[in-house]
Scaffold this motif. Sequence first.
Motif, PDB file in Angstrom:
ATOM      1  N   HIS A 113      80.661 -46.358  22.568  1.00  0.00           N
ATOM      2  CA  HIS A 113      80.361 -45.029  23.147  1.00  0.00           C
ATOM      3  C   HIS A 113      80.614 -43.910  22.145  1.00  0.00           C
ATOM      4  CE1 HIS A 113      79.878 -47.167  26.769  1.00  0.00           C
ATOM      5  NE2 HIS A 113      81.122 -47.134  27.210  1.00  0.00           N
ATOM      6  N   GLY A 114      80.293 -44.175  20.876  1.00  0.00           N
ATOM      7  CA  GLY A 114      80.447 -43.131  19.857  1.00  0.00           C
ATOM      8  C   GLY A 114      81.889 -42.900  19.435  1.00  0.00           C
ATOM      9  N   ILE A 115      82.806 -43.762  19.882  1.00  0.00           N
ATOM     10  CA  ILE A 115      84.216 -43.587  19.478  1.00  0.00           C
ATOM     11  C   ILE A 115      84.575 -44.706  18.504  1.00  0.00           C
ATOM     12  CG2 ILE A 115      86.621 -43.453  20.236  1.00  0.00           C
ATOM     13  CD1 ILE A 115      85.613 -42.398  22.900  1.00  0.00           C
ATOM     14  N   LYS A 116      84.933 -44.302  17.300  1.00  0.00           N
ATOM     15  CA  LYS A 116      85.289 -45.256  16.252  1.00  0.00           C
ATOM     16  C   LYS A 116      86.784 -45.540  16.324  1.00  0.00           C
ATOM     17  CE  LYS A 116      83.871 -46.026  11.715  1.00  0.00           C
ATOM     18  NZ  LYS A 116      84.304 -45.786  10.445  1.00  0.00           N
ATOM     19  N   LEU A 117      87.156 -46.788  16.250  1.00  0.00           N
ATOM     20  CA  LEU A 117      88.563 -47.208  16.257  1.00  0.00           C
ATOM     21  C   LEU A 117      89.337 -46.559  17.409  1.00  0.00           C
ATOM     22  CD1 LEU A 117      89.264 -46.961  12.404  1.00  0.00           C
ATOM     23  CD2 LEU A 117      88.313 -48.886  13.693  1.00  0.00           C
ATOM     24  N   PRO A 118      88.970 -46.908  18.645  1.00  0.00           N
ATOM     25  CA  PRO A 118      89.575 -46.232  19.810  1.00  0.00           C
ATOM     26  C   PRO A 118      91.095 -46.404  19.895  1.00  0.00           C
ATOM     27  CG  PRO A 118      87.601 -47.411  20.447  1.00  0.00           C
ATOM     28  CD  PRO A 118      87.913 -47.845  19.038  1.00  0.00           C
ATOM     29  N   PHE A 119      91.744 -45.272  20.151  1.00  0.00           N
ATOM     30  CA  PHE A 119      93.219 -45.230  20.193  1.00  0.00           C
ATOM     31  C   PHE A 119      93.629 -44.066  21.077  1.00  0.00           C
ATOM     32  CE2 PHE A 119      97.042 -43.107  18.663  1.00  0.00           C
ATOM     33  CZ  PHE A 119      97.967 -44.142  18.655  1.00  0.00           C
ATOM     34  N   ILE A 120      94.708 -44.265  21.822  1.00  0.00           N
ATOM     35  CA  ILE A 120      95.245 -43.127  22.593  1.00  0.00           C
ATOM     36  C   ILE A 120      96.762 -43.302  22.744  1.00  0.00           C
ATOM     37  CG2 ILE A 120      94.989 -44.180  24.920  1.00  0.00           C
ATOM     38  CD1 ILE A 120      94.091 -40.544  24.164  1.00  0.00           C
ATOM     39  N   THR A 121      97.465 -42.189  22.728  1.00  0.00           N
ATOM     40  CA  THR A 121      98.869 -42.260  23.155  1.00  0.00           C
ATOM     41  C   THR A 121      98.941 -41.657  24.550  1.00  0.00           C
ATOM     42  OG1 THR A 121      99.259 -40.169  22.036  1.00  0.00           O
ATOM     43  CG2 THR A 121      99.981 -42.116  20.884  1.00  0.00           C
ATOM     44  N   LEU A 122      99.767 -42.241  25.391  1.00  0.00           N
ATOM     45  CA  LEU A 122      99.977 -41.706  26.729  1.00  0.00           C
ATOM     46  C   LEU A 122     101.281 -40.923  26.648  1.00  0.00           C
ATOM     47  CD1 LEU A 122      99.013 -44.944  28.721  1.00  0.00           C
ATOM     48  CD2 LEU A 122      97.543 -43.037  28.036  1.00  0.00           C
ATOM     49  N   PRO A 123     101.179 -39.614  26.464  1.00  0.00           N
ATOM     50  CA  PRO A 123     102.330 -38.832  26.014  1.00  0.00           C
ATOM     51  C   PRO A 123     103.500 -38.822  26.996  1.00  0.00           C
ATOM     52  CG  PRO A 123     100.486 -37.400  26.631  1.00  0.00           C
ATOM     53  CD  PRO A 123      99.984 -38.802  26.665  1.00  0.00           C
ATOM     54  N   ASN A 124     103.203 -39.006  28.286  1.00  0.00           N
ATOM     55  CA  ASN A 124     104.299 -38.943  29.265  1.00  0.00           C
ATOM     56  C   ASN A 124     104.925 -40.307  29.517  1.00  0.00           C
ATOM     57  OD1 ASN A 124     103.714 -36.077  29.889  1.00  0.00           O
ATOM     58  ND2 ASN A 124     101.770 -36.983  30.548  1.00  0.00           N
ATOM     59  N   SER A 125     104.393 -41.338  28.884  1.00  0.00           N
ATOM     60  CA  SER A 125     104.863 -42.702  29.189  1.00  0.00           C
ATOM     61  C   SER A 125     105.379 -43.445  27.958  1.00  0.00           C
ATOM     62  CB  SER A 125     103.709 -43.523  29.778  1.00  0.00           C
ATOM     63  OG  SER A 125     102.963 -42.760  30.696  1.00  0.00           O
TER      64      SER A 125
END
Length: 365
Positions: free
Chosen positions: A108-120
């Motif tokens: 979906h147009g996102i290269k190397l998908p990554f996320i931090t869940l800041p509250n967890s």
Amino acid sequence: MQLSILTKMYHRAQFLLELLSEKQQIKAASLGRAFFMRKFANQSLKTSFIPDKKYSRRLWGIEFRSPIMNSAGMFKNGEGYDVVAAMGAGAYIGGTSTANPRNGNEKHGIKLPFITLPNSNIAVNWLGLPNYGDEYLSKLVITNNKVVGCPIGWSVMRSPDFSEDEGMEKLVASLFLYQENKQIDFIEVNESCPNVKNGGGSIIPRLTIIAEKFLKNRNRHLPVIVKLSNDLTQAIIEELLPKIIQLGFDGINLGNTSTNYKRYSSNVSGNDKLLFEYFTETFGGGLSGRVLKDNSLQICIIAARIVAKMHLNREFHIIRSGGIENSADIVQSEQCGCSLTQWYTGFFNAYDKFGDDVYSSLFRN
Ligand SMILES: Cc1cc2nc3c(=O)[nH]c(=O)nc-3n(C[C@H](O)[C@H](O)[C@H](O)COP(=O)(O)O)c2cc1C
């Protein structure tokens, strides 16, 4: 601007990111991670921290000046040694690399998908092993300033782009290539990456090939450890570990990210829930961070009991990875029988707080 200040500003501005759609947040975080990592690895630090001698240990005859180092995937192309060595890391590990160069995942147009869940205190990644390939990486000069007590490990894995047989053949060839790089002190074989389609087969037959073709034919002292998943059950560890030891491997790392979303979804705080669901439903990916802390300790305790019962007459070390955040985690790991700890998600949370003192902050108390 100093990178540690930029990081703080990014985290303080997190509430603005939360105004975006889940997809946009992931796109921004994935781009941000790639940008940040390039800057992070290319810094030249003016000061350095040397851990007190009392934290030093000799494992497999190699000096580690402290029991804590980064875990694999932070420096996939062998960058960043001088940075973490100056910060005071007890060792460094590069990779995970594969025989062929890989671009990693994109969807979906996102290269190397990554996320931090800041509250967890959780991160989720679906990077898919981007790396320049073993032919190039095995010849890399990782540093011109190798620090005594900060040895270099390399993480390598069977490429998922080949059949299992061909992939194993290429992995063995890669192990011989890394053996030629005299800067590398130990190898970690990654048998745990959740972000690639696995070609089937099972772990022990694959490790048997490595043992027969590589371990028995090493031409220098080069310890090889096996990194497994944090999702292994007690029964599987009890089945695998004695065989891994009998095959002649030198240690085990427990372990990699988790794909057990159901088990850990209750650890995701309210504000992060939508992001967590969007990411895992759209990409899948591996969970890391505080959420793995109890589990990684439990499976290391199981592993330590097995190793103790076997009364080995050679060194075999347990490395804990998953949810390491502070000195209490390191102490607890040592008490349960781990010789080393590795951190990734906790490292960057600590970097946000302590900047370049990220390692020295561990030794303050
Ligand atoms: C962005 C990212 C990339 C990773 N890449 C790899 C990798 O290439 N090889 C590997 O063995 N583990 C990889 N991991 C897993 C970590 O090495 C570590 O085992 C896991 O994140 C658990 O530790 P933590 O809770 O301290 O993050 C990666 C983790 C993250 C967050």
